[in-house]
Design a protein around this motif. Structure first.
Motif, PDB file in Angstrom:
ATOM      1  N   LEU A  74       1.035  -1.075  -0.036  1.00 24.24           N
ATOM      2  CA  LEU A  74       0.008  -0.268  -0.227  1.00 24.24           C
ATOM      3  C   LEU A  74       1.188   1.243   0.265  1.00 24.24           C
ATOM      4  CD1 LEU A  74      -2.807   1.047   0.247  1.00 24.24           C
ATOM      5  CD2 LEU A  74      -2.306   1.049   2.396  1.00 24.24           C
ATOM      6  N   LEU A  75       0.566   2.411  -0.538  1.00 24.07           N
ATOM      7  CA  LEU A  75       1.458   3.500  -1.232  1.00 24.07           C
ATOM      8  C   LEU A  75       0.510   4.926  -1.168  1.00 24.07           C
ATOM      9  CD1 LEU A  75       3.788   5.203  -1.976  1.00 24.07           C
ATOM     10  CD2 LEU A  75       3.571   4.688  -4.253  1.00 24.07           C
ATOM     11  N   THR A  76       1.073   5.610  -0.086  1.00 28.35           N
ATOM     12  CA  THR A  76      -0.377   6.358   0.400  1.00 28.35           C
ATOM     13  C   THR A  76       0.611   7.565   0.142  1.00 28.35           C
ATOM     14  OG1 THR A  76      -1.529   5.062   2.265  1.00 28.35           O
ATOM     15  CG2 THR A  76      -1.551   6.808   1.810  1.00 28.35           C
ATOM     16  N   ARG A  77       0.488   8.359  -0.495  1.00 24.38           N
ATOM     17  CA  ARG A  77       0.107   9.684  -1.058  1.00 24.38           C
ATOM     18  C   ARG A  77       0.420  10.855  -0.895  1.00 24.38           C
ATOM     19  NH1 ARG A  77      -0.102   8.549  -7.921  1.00 24.38           N
ATOM     20  NH2 ARG A  77       1.635   7.624  -8.352  1.00 24.38           N
ATOM     21  N   THR A  78       1.060  11.345  -0.786  1.00 22.77           N
ATOM     22  CA  THR A  78       0.830  13.417  -0.406  1.00 22.77           C
ATOM     23  C   THR A  78       2.078  14.028  -1.639  1.00 22.77           C
ATOM     24  OG1 THR A  78       1.031  13.030   2.059  1.00 22.77           O
ATOM     25  CG2 THR A  78       1.056  15.591   1.416  1.00 22.77           C
ATOM     26  N   TYR A  79       0.652  14.868  -2.319  1.00 22.41           N
ATOM     27  CA  TYR A  79       0.844  15.560  -3.682  1.00 22.41           C
ATOM     28  C   TYR A  79       1.765  17.058  -3.404  1.00 22.41           C
ATOM     29  CZ  TYR A  79      -1.107  11.894  -6.124  1.00 22.41           C
ATOM     30  OH  TYR A  79      -1.334  10.426  -5.895  1.00 22.41           O
ATOM     31  N   GLU A  98      -3.370   7.530  -9.186  1.00 28.25           N
ATOM     32  CA  GLU A  98      -3.575   6.402  -8.526  1.00 28.25           C
ATOM     33  C   GLU A  98      -4.335   4.943  -8.771  1.00 28.25           C
ATOM     34  OE1 GLU A  98      -5.367   8.245  -5.613  1.00 28.25           O
ATOM     35  OE2 GLU A  98      -4.413   9.771  -4.810  1.00 28.25           O
ATOM     36  N   GLY A  99      -4.237   4.151  -8.019  1.00 31.73           N
ATOM     37  CA  GLY A  99      -5.120   2.806  -8.942  1.00 31.73           C
ATOM     38  C   GLY A  99      -4.403   0.862  -8.471  1.00 31.73           C
ATOM     39  N   GLU A 100      -4.543   0.318  -9.531  1.00 31.82           N
ATOM     40  CA  GLU A 100      -4.085  -0.605  -8.661  1.00 31.82           C
ATOM     41  C   GLU A 100      -3.141  -1.708  -9.842  1.00 31.82           C
ATOM     42  OE1 GLU A 100      -6.451  -3.539  -7.581  1.00 31.82           O
ATOM     43  OE2 GLU A 100      -8.074  -2.322  -6.049  1.00 31.82           O
ATOM     44  N   ILE A 113       6.500  -2.276 -12.309  1.00 31.79           N
ATOM     45  CA  ILE A 113       5.295  -1.677 -11.759  1.00 31.79           C
ATOM     46  C   ILE A 113       4.311  -1.949 -13.287  1.00 31.79           C
ATOM     47  CG2 ILE A 113       3.633  -0.100 -11.035  1.00 31.79           C
ATOM     48  CD1 ILE A 113       6.160   1.014  -9.772  1.00 31.79           C
ATOM     49  N   MET A 114       3.576  -3.002 -13.484  1.00 34.18           N
ATOM     50  CA  MET A 114       2.804  -3.017 -14.405  1.00 34.18           C
ATOM     51  C   MET A 114       1.870  -2.287 -15.129  1.00 34.18           C
ATOM     52  SD  MET A 114       5.751  -5.647 -15.511  1.00 34.18           S
ATOM     53  CE  MET A 114       4.389  -6.038 -16.820  1.00 34.18           C
ATOM     54  N   ASP A 115       1.598  -2.117 -16.373  1.00 34.80           N
ATOM     55  CA  ASP A 115       0.595  -2.280 -16.793  1.00 34.80           C
ATOM     56  C   ASP A 115      -0.285  -0.265 -16.772  1.00 34.80           C
ATOM     57  OD1 ASP A 115      -0.373  -4.333 -18.162  1.00 34.80           O
ATOM     58  OD2 ASP A 115      -1.218  -5.767 -16.785  1.00 34.80           O
ATOM     59  N   LEU A 173       0.523  -3.709  -5.963  1.00 37.71           N
ATOM     60  CA  LEU A 173       0.757  -2.376  -5.357  1.00 37.71           C
ATOM     61  C   LEU A 173      -0.966  -1.240  -5.694  1.00 37.71           C
ATOM     62  CD1 LEU A 173       2.923  -0.364  -4.215  1.00 37.71           C
ATOM     63  CD2 LEU A 173       2.848   0.560  -6.978  1.00 37.71           C
ATOM     64  N   LEU A 174      -1.387  -1.270  -4.068  1.00 38.14           N
ATOM     65  CA  LEU A 174      -2.173  -0.169  -3.909  1.00 38.14           C
ATOM     66  C   LEU A 174      -1.663   1.388  -4.408  1.00 38.14           C
ATOM     67  CD1 LEU A 174      -4.600  -2.275  -2.258  1.00 38.14           C
ATOM     68  CD2 LEU A 174      -4.455  -2.102  -4.405  1.00 38.14           C
ATOM     69  N   VAL A 175      -2.132   1.817  -5.117  1.00 42.12           N
ATOM     70  CA  VAL A 175      -1.526   3.469  -4.955  1.00 42.12           C
ATOM     71  C   VAL A 175      -2.893   4.558  -4.663  1.00 42.12           C
ATOM     72  CG1 VAL A 175      -0.257   5.516  -6.291  1.00 42.12           C
ATOM     73  CG2 VAL A 175       0.104   2.887  -6.359  1.00 42.12           C
ATOM     74  N   GLN A 176      -1.918   5.746  -3.988  1.00 45.77           N
ATOM     75  CA  GLN A 176      -3.741   5.924  -2.990  1.00 45.77           C
ATOM     76  C   GLN A 176      -2.985   7.266  -2.515  1.00 45.77           C
ATOM     77  OE1 GLN A 176      -6.175   3.284  -0.572  1.00 45.77           O
ATOM     78  NE2 GLN A 176      -4.592   4.330   1.342  1.00 45.77           N
TER      79      GLN A 176
END
Length: 131
Positions: free
Chosen positions: A4-9, A45-47, A64-66, A127-130
């Motif tokens: 789980l990747l939690t981001r701050t922009y 963001e996504g899976e 990181i695919m697709d 990988l979940l990017v949010q």
């Protein structure tokens, strides 16, 4: 395995925290969000699934695919997103600014040590990017 990747922009870069099973693996740095523009933006963001990849430049690393409208998005060492990344994600031990971190190589090795055995066992790594 789920990462789980939690981001701050921020305008100058994107910072993140990478977690697995509730435990922090490392922090991350990326380019700022610029509508998924190739080589100047972080990815949406996504899976995404993650796999092993080898190149002469980075040796063994993670891909990181697709990613929509992008290719060769990697996890690889870097300490300054704007200077060293073209859309990829760099693990870092410590964040030191927007898109800037410290001790990327040890953080990257820690991530590889966690993920490679799962991939070797044919387990999928998501990988979940949010934000």
């Amino acid at each position: 395995m789920v990462l789980l990747l939690t981001r701050t922009y921020f305008p100058g870069g994107t910072n993140g925290k990478l977690v697995c099973n509730g435990k922090i693996i490392c922090y991350t740095i990326e380019l700022p969000w610029k509508d998924n523009a190739s080589q100047v933006s972080c990815i949406p963001e996504g899976e995404y699934f993650v796999c092993k990849r080898y190149s002469r430049k980075f040796r063994w690393h993670l891909e990181i695919m697709d990613v929509n409208n992008r290719n060769l998005i990697l996890f690889h060492p870097a300490n300054d997103a704007v200077k060293e990344l073209k859309g990829c994600i760099a693990p870092v031990t410590q964040l030191s600014g927007s898109g800037i971190g410290l001790q990327s190589r040890p953080a990257f090795l820690k991530l590889k040590k966690l993920v490679y055995p799962k991939l070797d066992e044919k387990e999928s790594v998501l990988l979940l990017v949010q934000s």
